[in-house]
Design a protein around this motif. Structure first.
Motif, PDB file in Angstrom:
ATOM      1  N   PRO A  57       0.825  -1.203   0.000  1.00  0.00           N
ATOM      2  CA  PRO A  57       0.000   0.000   0.000  1.00  0.00           C
ATOM      3  C   PRO A  57       0.863   1.259   0.000  1.00  0.00           C
ATOM      4  CG  PRO A  57      -0.077  -1.077   2.145  1.00  0.00           C
ATOM      5  CD  PRO A  57       0.755  -1.946   1.261  1.00  0.00           C
ATOM      6  N   SER A  58       0.219   2.389  -0.240  1.00  0.00           N
ATOM      7  CA  SER A  58       0.922   3.664  -0.260  1.00  0.00           C
ATOM      8  C   SER A  58       1.622   3.905   1.077  1.00  0.00           C
ATOM      9  CB  SER A  58      -0.104   4.772  -0.537  1.00  0.00           C
ATOM     10  OG  SER A  58       0.558   5.981  -0.686  1.00  0.00           O
ATOM     11  N   GLY A  59       2.865   4.335   0.998  1.00  0.00           N
ATOM     12  CA  GLY A  59       3.604   4.666   2.221  1.00  0.00           C
ATOM     13  C   GLY A  59       4.241   3.468   2.899  1.00  0.00           C
ATOM     14  N   SER A  60       4.199   2.296   2.274  1.00  0.00           N
ATOM     15  CA  SER A  60       4.743   1.102   2.941  1.00  0.00           C
ATOM     16  C   SER A  60       6.260   1.017   2.830  1.00  0.00           C
ATOM     17  CB  SER A  60       4.100  -0.164   2.370  1.00  0.00           C
ATOM     18  OG  SER A  60       4.302  -0.238   0.976  1.00  0.00           O
ATOM     19  N   GLY A  61       6.878   1.883   2.013  1.00  0.00           N
ATOM     20  CA  GLY A  61       8.341   1.901   1.935  1.00  0.00           C
ATOM     21  C   GLY A  61       8.900   1.366   0.619  1.00  0.00           C
ATOM     22  N   LYS A  62       8.050   1.196  -0.374  1.00  0.00           N
ATOM     23  CA  LYS A  62       8.484   0.585  -1.647  1.00  0.00           C
ATOM     24  C   LYS A  62       9.552   1.425  -2.351  1.00  0.00           C
ATOM     25  CE  LYS A  62       4.276   0.638  -3.406  1.00  0.00           C
ATOM     26  NZ  LYS A  62       3.552   1.367  -2.345  1.00  0.00           N
ATOM     27  N   THR A  63       9.262   2.716  -2.510  1.00  0.00           N
ATOM     28  CA  THR A  63      10.229   3.582  -3.196  1.00  0.00           C
ATOM     29  C   THR A  63      11.525   3.661  -2.398  1.00  0.00           C
ATOM     30  OG1 THR A  63       8.508   4.864  -4.257  1.00  0.00           O
ATOM     31  CG2 THR A  63      10.640   5.949  -4.014  1.00  0.00           C
ATOM     32  N   THR A  64      11.392   3.763  -1.082  1.00  0.00           N
ATOM     33  CA  THR A  64      12.587   3.828  -0.235  1.00  0.00           C
ATOM     34  C   THR A  64      13.456   2.597  -0.461  1.00  0.00           C
ATOM     35  OG1 THR A  64      11.331   5.094   1.390  1.00  0.00           O
ATOM     36  CG2 THR A  64      13.376   4.090   2.153  1.00  0.00           C
ATOM     37  N   LEU A  65      12.822   1.432  -0.599  1.00  0.00           N
ATOM     38  CA  LEU A  65      13.575   0.192  -0.808  1.00  0.00           C
ATOM     39  C   LEU A  65      14.365   0.261  -2.130  1.00  0.00           C
ATOM     40  CD1 LEU A  65      14.082  -2.610   0.408  1.00  0.00           C
ATOM     41  CD2 LEU A  65      12.210  -3.482  -0.999  1.00  0.00           C
TER      42      LEU A  65
HETATM   43  N1  LIG Z   1      12.956  11.897   2.387  1.00  0.00           N
HETATM   44  C1  LIG Z   1      12.084  11.518   3.306  1.00  0.00           C
HETATM   45  N2  LIG Z   1      12.087  12.064   4.550  1.00  0.00           N
HETATM   46  C2  LIG Z   1      11.201  11.657   5.496  1.00  0.00           C
HETATM   47  N3  LIG Z   1      10.262  10.712   5.293  1.00  0.00           N
HETATM   48  C3  LIG Z   1      10.194  10.154   4.080  1.00  0.00           C
HETATM   49  C4  LIG Z   1      11.093  10.515   3.018  1.00  0.00           C
HETATM   50  N4  LIG Z   1      10.788   9.780   1.916  1.00  0.00           N
HETATM   51  C5  LIG Z   1       9.751   8.996   2.279  1.00  0.00           C
HETATM   52  N5  LIG Z   1       9.397   9.200   3.564  1.00  0.00           N
HETATM   53  C6  LIG Z   1       8.338   8.509   4.315  1.00  0.00           C
HETATM   54  O1  LIG Z   1       8.656   7.120   4.319  1.00  0.00           O
HETATM   55  C7  LIG Z   1       7.468   6.337   4.179  1.00  0.00           C
HETATM   56  C8  LIG Z   1       7.616   5.409   2.974  1.00  0.00           C
HETATM   57  O2  LIG Z   1       7.671   6.210   1.797  1.00  0.00           O
HETATM   58  P1  LIG Z   1       7.847   5.548   0.373  1.00  0.00           P
HETATM   59  O3  LIG Z   1       7.806   6.639  -0.641  1.00  0.00           O
HETATM   60  O4  LIG Z   1       9.023   4.652   0.382  1.00  0.00           O
HETATM   61  O5  LIG Z   1       6.518   4.652   0.287  1.00  0.00           O
HETATM   62  P2  LIG Z   1       5.826   3.967  -0.972  1.00  0.00           P
HETATM   63  O6  LIG Z   1       5.392   2.609  -0.518  1.00  0.00           O
HETATM   64  O7  LIG Z   1       6.713   4.030  -2.158  1.00  0.00           O
HETATM   65  O8  LIG Z   1       4.557   4.907  -1.171  1.00  0.00           O
HETATM   66  P3  LIG Z   1       3.740   5.289  -2.513  1.00  0.00           P
HETATM   67  O9  LIG Z   1       3.120   4.005  -3.031  1.00  0.00           O
HETATM   68  O10 LIG Z   1       2.703   6.254  -1.996  1.00  0.00           O
HETATM   69  O11 LIG Z   1       4.714   5.905  -3.464  1.00  0.00           O
HETATM   70  C9  LIG Z   1       6.317   7.310   4.065  1.00  0.00           C
HETATM   71  O12 LIG Z   1       5.741   7.450   5.327  1.00  0.00           O
HETATM   72  C10 LIG Z   1       6.987   8.608   3.635  1.00  0.00           C
HETATM   73  O13 LIG Z   1       6.272   9.727   4.103  1.00  0.00           O
END
Ligand SMILES: Nc1ncnc2c1ncn2[C@@H]1O[C@H](COP(=O)(O)OP(=O)(O)OP(=O)(O)O)[C@@H](O)[C@H]1O
Length: 376
Positions: free
Chosen positions: A40-48
């Motif tokens: 789901p959105s915000g689960s950390g996918k992009t961060t990974l």
């Molecule tokens: N540079 C940053 N500084 C602080 N928090 C961050 C940063 N980048 C992402 N986050 C937080 O880390 C969490 C995971 O973000 P991420 O973008 O990895 O999720 P995601 O699963 O890819 O979401 P989406 O599907 O909405 O793109 C979120 O709560 C986001 O707000």
């Protein structure tokens, strides 16, 4: 087959945040394989993906490419390429030179890098548009050029961050077909982030990431038949949930006692999860069936979802279940009906996070059938 990419025990905390965005995440991707990271959105996918690419430094854990630890190698020297939701083409270069860019960086001469770029443009069915500027392309064409450019870079691993999510349904489907073609031709190693189950179908394996933890890493079919956690079941959707307990391979709840398949690992407080297409409407009073009151009938694609409040002691106050029935089923709200549970092969159980404290609390379900609630 060799491991092209290994993420090992990655924990990451964004500066200024308290909780970890990624907790002890491990992921193995074999050469030529495509892995989808679904969550789901915000689960950390992009961060990974950004950790894999070297754009974020994790608090702990390692990134290995072909078995070599690249955790301290800067992004530009890691043998991988990343493709984003937005294409980021160079506006001042024409299409063919955008695709040829990586070759030019490697000091290949202009003529031969353009010949190579043309081959990748042909592969994405844009062979005729090489002389156009990015501003003269549609969104779908831009994304094809972006894919050609990522392929032309010929890196060990391609990281795709929801690359097709801004396209309309038709274009997205055609990009999915294109990706299948490209995989059959070039066998690239791909990690693709998505929150779309249909897109995850393209991958060989799916890693489900919820609240920064990998909850399951499996073939897509296993998420439907054998979800490991309630969060996975809810993300996939279409499950009825009945809270109860597992003892000796049997789930006990207000619905009764049901044998589970031998592979179910959950014991103690557990939620019985039953797919809506595995429940059947049955004639009232038929042997072995449960009885309930139809409370809603709604269209669901080429089927009907019939929501039934199950009766306990003659009162329709038991769990509500959704049954996927074929179109034209004659049940109407207010009817009493029989409901037949599947055999053990159609049942599954997951730990109940509310009662065992195990796993992460379930997120607000995105794909869940909201009517599919059950309680013991
Ligand atoms: N540079 C940053 N500084 C602080 N928090 C961050 C940063 N980048 C992402 N986050 C937080 O880390 C969490 C995971 O973000 P991420 O973008 O990895 O999720 P995601 O699963 O890819 O979401 P989406 O599907 O909405 O793109 C979120 O709560 C986001 O707000």
């Amino acid at each position: 087959m060799t491991l092209a990419l290994r993420l090992s025990a990655i924990t990451h905390r964004h500066p200024g945040t308290t909780g970890a965005t990624l907790s002890d995440v491990g992921l193995d991707v074999r050469a030529g394989q495509m892995v989808a990271v679904l969550g789901p959105s915000g689960s950390g996918k992009t961060t990974l993906l950004r950790v894999a690419a070297g754009l974020e430094s994790p608090e702990s854990g390692e990134v290995l490419l072909d078995g070599v630890d690249v955790s301290d190698v800067p992004p530009e020297r890691r043998d991988l390429t990343m493709m984003f939701q937005k294409p980021h083409l160079f506006p001042h270069l024409n299409v063919v030179d955008n695709v040829a860019f990586a070759d030019r960086l490697r000091s290949r001469d202009r003529a031969s890098s353009r010949v190579a770029a043309q081959r990748y443009l042909d592969l994405v069915h844009l062979g005729d548009l090489g002389r156009r500027r990015p501003r003269q392309l549609s969104g779908g064409q831009e994304q094809r050029v972006s894919l050609a450019r990522a392929l032309a870079a010929q890196r060990r691993v391609m990281l795709l961050d929801e690359p097709f999510s801004s396209l309309d349904t038709g274009l997205r489907t055609s990009m999915h077909r294109l990706l299948d073609e490209v995989r059959a031709t070039l066998e690239p190693t791909i990690v693709m982030v998505t929150h779309d189950l249909a897109e995850a179908e393209l991958a060989d394996r799916v890693a489900v990431l919820v609240e920064g933890r990998i909850q399951q890493f499996d073939v897509l079919g296993a998420l439907y038949t054998a979800p490991r956690t309630l969060a996975v079941a809810r993300l996939v959707g279409g499950f009825n949930e009945v809270a109860g307990r597992v003892d000796g391979g049997v789930h006990h709840s207000s619905l009764g006692s049901f044998f589970l398949p031998g592979e179910v690992e959950s014991t103690g407080a557990s939620i019985l999860v039953v797919r809506k297409e595995r429940l059947e409407l049955a004639p009232l009073g038929s042997p072995g069936s449960l009885t309930g009151l139809v409370v809603q009938v709604r269209q669901s694609g080429a089927h009907q979802d019939v929501v039934v409040a199950l009766e306990q002691h003659g009162v329709a106050a038991g769990p509500r279940v959704t049954i996927e029935a074929r179109l034209g089923s004659d049940r109407r709200p207010g009817d009493r009906t029989g409901v037949r549970m599947p055999g053990a092969d159609g049942l599954w159980a997951v730990p109940d996070p509310a009662r065992t404290g195990s796993g992460t609390p379930p997120p607000e379900p995105r794909l869940r059938d909201r009517a599919s609630l059950g309680s013991a």
